[in-house]
Design a protein around this motif. Structure first.
Motif, PDB file in Angstrom:
ATOM      1  N   LYS A 191       0.852  -1.185   0.000  1.00  0.00           N
ATOM      2  CA  LYS A 191       0.000   0.000   0.000  1.00  0.00           C
ATOM      3  C   LYS A 191       0.887   1.233   0.000  1.00  0.00           C
ATOM      4  O   LYS A 191       1.858   1.306   0.758  1.00  0.00           O
ATOM      5  N   LEU A 192       0.562   2.204  -0.867  1.00  0.00           N
ATOM      6  CA  LEU A 192       1.319   3.453  -0.933  1.00  0.00           C
ATOM      7  C   LEU A 192       0.483   4.603  -0.361  1.00  0.00           C
ATOM      8  O   LEU A 192      -0.731   4.655  -0.540  1.00  0.00           O
ATOM      9  N   ASP A 193       1.159   5.493   0.318  1.00  0.00           N
ATOM     10  CA  ASP A 193       0.506   6.685   0.851  1.00  0.00           C
ATOM     11  C   ASP A 193       1.441   7.884   0.610  1.00  0.00           C
ATOM     12  O   ASP A 193       2.600   7.860   1.068  1.00  0.00           O
ATOM     13  N   PRO A 194       0.982   8.884  -0.139  1.00  0.00           N
ATOM     14  CA  PRO A 194      -0.351   9.037  -0.736  1.00  0.00           C
ATOM     15  C   PRO A 194      -0.586   8.035  -1.885  1.00  0.00           C
ATOM     16  O   PRO A 194       0.365   7.642  -2.560  1.00  0.00           O
ATOM     17  N   PRO A 195      -1.856   7.663  -2.110  1.00  0.00           N
ATOM     18  CA  PRO A 195      -2.160   6.632  -3.099  1.00  0.00           C
ATOM     19  C   PRO A 195      -1.778   7.020  -4.528  1.00  0.00           C
ATOM     20  O   PRO A 195      -1.507   6.137  -5.352  1.00  0.00           O
ATOM     21  N   ASP A 196      -1.770   8.325  -4.835  1.00  0.00           N
ATOM     22  CA  ASP A 196      -1.507   8.766  -6.212  1.00  0.00           C
ATOM     23  C   ASP A 196      -0.052   9.196  -6.414  1.00  0.00           C
ATOM     24  O   ASP A 196       0.253   9.949  -7.343  1.00  0.00           O
ATOM     25  N   ILE A 197       0.850   8.684  -5.576  1.00  0.00           N
ATOM     26  CA  ILE A 197       2.232   9.133  -5.642  1.00  0.00           C
ATOM     27  C   ILE A 197       3.020   8.476  -6.777  1.00  0.00           C
ATOM     28  O   ILE A 197       4.075   8.977  -7.175  1.00  0.00           O
ATOM     29  N   THR A 198       2.530   7.376  -7.332  1.00  0.00           N
ATOM     30  CA  THR A 198       3.246   6.707  -8.426  1.00  0.00           C
ATOM     31  C   THR A 198       3.235   7.596  -9.662  1.00  0.00           C
ATOM     32  O   THR A 198       2.212   8.216 -10.009  1.00  0.00           O
ATOM     33  N   CYS A 199       4.353   7.626 -10.369  1.00  0.00           N
ATOM     34  CA  CYS A 199       4.460   8.486 -11.555  1.00  0.00           C
ATOM     35  C   CYS A 199       3.599   7.948 -12.695  1.00  0.00           C
ATOM     36  O   CYS A 199       3.190   6.789 -12.691  1.00  0.00           O
ATOM     37  N   GLY A 200       3.314   8.807 -13.677  1.00  0.00           N
ATOM     38  CA  GLY A 200       2.649   8.362 -14.907  1.00  0.00           C
ATOM     39  C   GLY A 200       1.219   8.780 -15.087  1.00  0.00           C
ATOM     40  O   GLY A 200       0.639   8.573 -16.146  1.00  0.00           O
ATOM     41  N   ASP A 201       0.615   9.374 -14.080  1.00  0.00           N
ATOM     42  CA  ASP A 201      -0.774   9.819 -14.222  1.00  0.00           C
ATOM     43  C   ASP A 201      -0.904  11.196 -13.555  1.00  0.00           C
ATOM     44  O   ASP A 201      -1.162  11.296 -12.348  1.00  0.00           O
ATOM     45  N   PRO A 202      -0.723  12.282 -14.313  1.00  0.00           N
ATOM     46  CA  PRO A 202      -0.498  12.327 -15.775  1.00  0.00           C
ATOM     47  C   PRO A 202       0.956  11.972 -16.137  1.00  0.00           C
ATOM     48  O   PRO A 202       1.823  11.958 -15.257  1.00  0.00           O
ATOM     49  N   PRO A 203       1.213  11.677 -17.409  1.00  0.00           N
ATOM     50  CA  PRO A 203       2.587  11.360 -17.844  1.00  0.00           C
ATOM     51  C   PRO A 203       3.527  12.516 -17.534  1.00  0.00           C
ATOM     52  O   PRO A 203       3.147  13.680 -17.552  1.00  0.00           O
ATOM     53  N   GLU A 204       4.771  12.173 -17.237  1.00  0.00           N
ATOM     54  CA  GLU A 204       5.782  13.197 -16.954  1.00  0.00           C
ATOM     55  C   GLU A 204       7.156  12.675 -17.359  1.00  0.00           C
ATOM     56  O   GLU A 204       7.369  11.475 -17.504  1.00  0.00           O
ATOM     57  N   THR A 205       8.083  13.593 -17.524  1.00  0.00           N
ATOM     58  CA  THR A 205       9.456  13.235 -17.842  1.00  0.00           C
ATOM     59  C   THR A 205      10.322  13.350 -16.585  1.00  0.00           C
ATOM     60  O   THR A 205       9.999  14.096 -15.664  1.00  0.00           O
ATOM     61  N   PHE A 206      11.403  12.565 -16.573  1.00  0.00           N
ATOM     62  CA  PHE A 206      12.326  12.606 -15.439  1.00  0.00           C
ATOM     63  C   PHE A 206      13.747  12.427 -15.953  1.00  0.00           C
ATOM     64  O   PHE A 206      13.963  12.020 -17.108  1.00  0.00           O
ATOM     65  N   CYS A 207      14.687  12.691 -15.086  1.00  0.00           N
ATOM     66  CA  CYS A 207      16.094  12.654 -15.475  1.00  0.00           C
ATOM     67  C   CYS A 207      16.692  11.278 -15.235  1.00  0.00           C
ATOM     68  O   CYS A 207      16.340  10.588 -14.276  1.00  0.00           O
ATOM     69  N   ALA A 208      17.606  10.876 -16.092  1.00  0.00           N
ATOM     70  CA  ALA A 208      18.279   9.588 -15.945  1.00  0.00           C
ATOM     71  C   ALA A 208      19.179   9.610 -14.727  1.00  0.00           C
ATOM     72  O   ALA A 208      19.764  10.646 -14.374  1.00  0.00           O
ATOM     73  N   MET A 209      19.339   8.441 -14.098  1.00  0.00           N
ATOM     74  CA  MET A 209      20.178   8.389 -12.911  1.00  0.00           C
ATOM     75  C   MET A 209      21.654   8.619 -13.259  1.00  0.00           C
ATOM     76  O   MET A 209      22.370   9.307 -12.547  1.00  0.00           O
ATOM     77  N   GLY A 210      22.102   8.051 -14.351  1.00  0.00           N
ATOM     78  CA  GLY A 210      23.498   8.202 -14.723  1.00  0.00           C
ATOM     79  C   GLY A 210      23.864   9.620 -15.091  1.00  0.00           C
ATOM     80  O   GLY A 210      24.994  10.050 -14.871  1.00  0.00           O
ATOM     81  N   ASN A 211      22.891  10.353 -15.633  1.00  0.00           N
ATOM     82  CA  ASN A 211      23.132  11.749 -16.018  1.00  0.00           C
ATOM     83  C   ASN A 211      21.939  12.566 -15.557  1.00  0.00           C
ATOM     84  O   ASN A 211      20.929  12.677 -16.261  1.00  0.00           O
ATOM     85  N   PRO A 212      22.009  13.137 -14.357  1.00  0.00           N
ATOM     86  CA  PRO A 212      20.841  13.817 -13.785  1.00  0.00           C
ATOM     87  C   PRO A 212      20.397  15.047 -14.558  1.00  0.00           C
ATOM     88  O   PRO A 212      19.382  15.649 -14.214  1.00  0.00           O
ATOM     89  N   TYR A 213      21.130  15.454 -15.588  1.00  0.00           N
ATOM     90  CA  TYR A 213      20.714  16.617 -16.383  1.00  0.00           C
ATOM     91  C   TYR A 213      20.206  16.212 -17.757  1.00  0.00           C
ATOM     92  O   TYR A 213      19.891  17.062 -18.579  1.00  0.00           O
ATOM     93  N   MET A 214      20.117  14.864 -18.012  1.00  0.00           N
ATOM     94  CA  MET A 214      19.508  14.380 -19.255  1.00  0.00           C
ATOM     95  C   MET A 214      18.088  13.949 -18.910  1.00  0.00           C
ATOM     96  O   MET A 214      17.838  12.833 -18.472  1.00  0.00           O
ATOM     97  N   CYS A 215      17.155  14.867 -19.070  1.00  0.00           N
ATOM     98  CA  CYS A 215      15.801  14.670 -18.539  1.00  0.00           C
ATOM     99  C   CYS A 215      14.800  14.412 -19.664  1.00  0.00           C
ATOM    100  O   CYS A 215      13.849  15.192 -19.861  1.00  0.00           O
ATOM    101  N   ASN A 216      15.004  13.327 -20.410  1.00  0.00           N
ATOM    102  CA  ASN A 216      14.076  12.995 -21.491  1.00  0.00           C
ATOM    103  C   ASN A 216      13.451  11.618 -21.325  1.00  0.00           C
ATOM    104  O   ASN A 216      12.884  11.060 -22.259  1.00  0.00           O
TER     105      ASN A 216
END
Length: 483
Positions: free
Chosen positions: A64-89
């Motif tokens: 169970k997650l709290d807050p329930p809507d904390i998982t990414c993807g709704d709405p879709p979003e972009t994030f940065c790669a772990m290896g290169n934190p400034y490559m955010c595609n």
């Protein structure tokens, strides 16, 4: 020639013995609840303490997650790669399976490339804290047997708390604190498990060992179960008898490794710097690729099987016990108070079987036996629940054929601690025990001097078949003697 062959055989035997040493004969695996043995009275059941095998408990949990809507993807979003934190595609989209990161991916099979993982939304609402509670529930009491391991796909969080519950999530206690700076985050001095001892093993600590920020080669967080076991069993866990003895006699220690729920509180994502980069908030998030929790169902040493049916774990209780944890005696088997099984004496323990209630016995069988009233059964030691017969109450018992009273019978009145019942009139006790039912260690009567201490050691069992086979093979290899 004789000498060289003897030396060769001796060297082989020493090698085999050293290999087998990490597995002492007196460990006791507690994987059998009862076995049939032959006595002068015929074939009878010999009962012993028992427990289920340790297994991967993540197969049986609910998350169970709290807050329930904390998982990414709704709405879709972009994030940065772990290896290169400034490559955010990189993209997270809950509606597209290839781009979704739901919670169940924390527990799926690992080893695939690219790895699968759960991911939170990014810290786009900074400076509002990005915090997530991940609750793992079993609806069953379990005993932890190995380290809890959490593998992050993002950087390990700057601040995190691992918590446990023993009452199905109604109340929570901290298990361990994690931070890049324990003093600043939790007002605690940093420690590691290596700083603890037998006397402080239950101390709740804050560690900086697993919070190194945003680094690709630092993904894993541990909660060290085995290191805590090692304070009692030694660095290679060879002296399990010592650990079992401590678990048997120290309830707080036993409860420390027992849970119904775990909660991972993610309080601050990996920043890796003193200040948050407000121009690149998409680089801050939580992502977990794997959680490992190994343990066993708690069955109070009254079962070896724990079944998973209708999304629920239940012990298959032996020893005339019942309940989800085998925590009470069956109806009509309440002739003495319920008690958990005991790991002692090593290696078979004591079953502490529930015995029939006097009222449920009914008409006595037609052979030499008496059935004592409940008032004639006393518990001499709450931790060694063994009935102590008050034979002066013969007038209040049911007598069959009124010839003589049974002191033991392998059904109701068991000889304890490995003793055997002889002709229903006395227990033949091992050297280390005495008493009507072998319920008392001899050192209680004679004092625990050096000789008593030696006598109290459990006898080593026969050599394992593997060792005997190896010895026979070595003797054959030596060939016939030269004449």
């Amino acid at each position: 020639m004789y000498l060289s062959r003897f030396l060769s055989i001796h060297a082989l035997w020493v090698t085999v013995s050293s290999v087998m040493q990490p597995y002492p004969l007196v460990w006791g695996h507690y994987d059998v609840c009862k076995t049939q043995i032959y006595t002068e009275e015929g074939k009878v059941w010999d009962y012993m303490a028992c427990q289920p095998e340790s297994t991967d408990m993540t197969k049986y949990l609910k998350v169970k997650l709290d807050p329930p809507d904390i998982t990414c993807g709704d709405p879709p979003e972009t994030f940065c790669a772990m290896g290169n934190p400034y490559m955010c595609n990189n993209e997270c989209d809950a509606s597209t399976p290839e781009l979704a990161h739901p919670p169940e991916l924390m527990f799926d099979f690992e080893g695939r490339h690219p790895s699968t993982f759960w991911q939170s939304a990014t810290w786009k609402e900074y400076p509002k804290p990005l915090q997530v509670n991940i609750t793992l529930s079993w609806s069953k009491t379990i005993e932890l047997t190995d380290n809890i391991v959490i593998t992050f796909e993002s950087g390990r969080p700057d601040q995190m708390i691992l918590e446990k519950s023993l009452d199905y999530g109604r109340t929570w206690q901290p298990y361990q604190y994690y931070a890049t700076d324990c003093l600043d985050a939790f007002h605690m001095d940093p420690k590691s498990v290596k700083d603890l001892s037998q006397h402080t093993v239950l101390e709740i600590i804050c560690t900086e060992e697993y919070s190194t920020g945003y680094m690709t080669n630092s993904k894993i967080i541990h909660f060290e179960i085995k290191d805590r076991f090692a304070f009692f069993a030694g660095p290679w866990l060879r002296n399990m008898a010592s650990l079992y003895g401590q678990l048997d006699t120290t309830k707080k220690l036993r409860d420390f490794f027992t849970v119904t729920d775990l909660r991972i509180r993610l309080l601050r994502p990996a920043v890796g710097e003193i200040f948050v980069d407000e121009l690149h908030l998409a680089r801050y998030f939580y992502a977990i690729s794997d959680i490992k929790v190994h343990g066993r169902c708690k069955c109070n040493l009254h079962a070896t099987v724990c079944v998973y049916d209708n999304s629920k774990l239940t012990c298959e209780c032996e020893h005339n016990t019942t309940g989800p944890d085998c925590g009470k005696c069956k109806k009509n088997y309440q002739g003495r108070p319920w008690s958990p099984g005991s790991y002692l004496p090593i290696p078979k323990g004591t079953a502490n079987t529930c015995i029939p209630s006097i009222s449920s016995i009914g008409t006595p069988p037609k052979f030499n036996r008496i059935w004592p009233n409940i008032s004639s059964l006393e518990v001499s030691n709450p931790k060694q629940v063994a009935p102590k017969l008050a034979l002066s109450t013969v007038s209040s018992v049911q007598v069959a054929n009124h010839k003589r009273a049974n002191v033991c019978d392998n059904e109701l009145l068991h000889c304890q601690n490995g003793g055997t019942c002889h002709n229903n009139v006395r227990c033949l006790c091992p050297a280390a025990y005495t008493g009507v039912l072998c319920e008392k260690p001899r050192c209680q009567d004679a004092g625990c001097g050096s000789r008593a201490g030696l006598a109290a050691r459990p006898p080593r069992g026969p050599a394992p078949p593997l060792l005997l086979l190896l010895l026979a093979a070595m003797l054959r290899a030596a060939g016939p003697p030269l004449l």
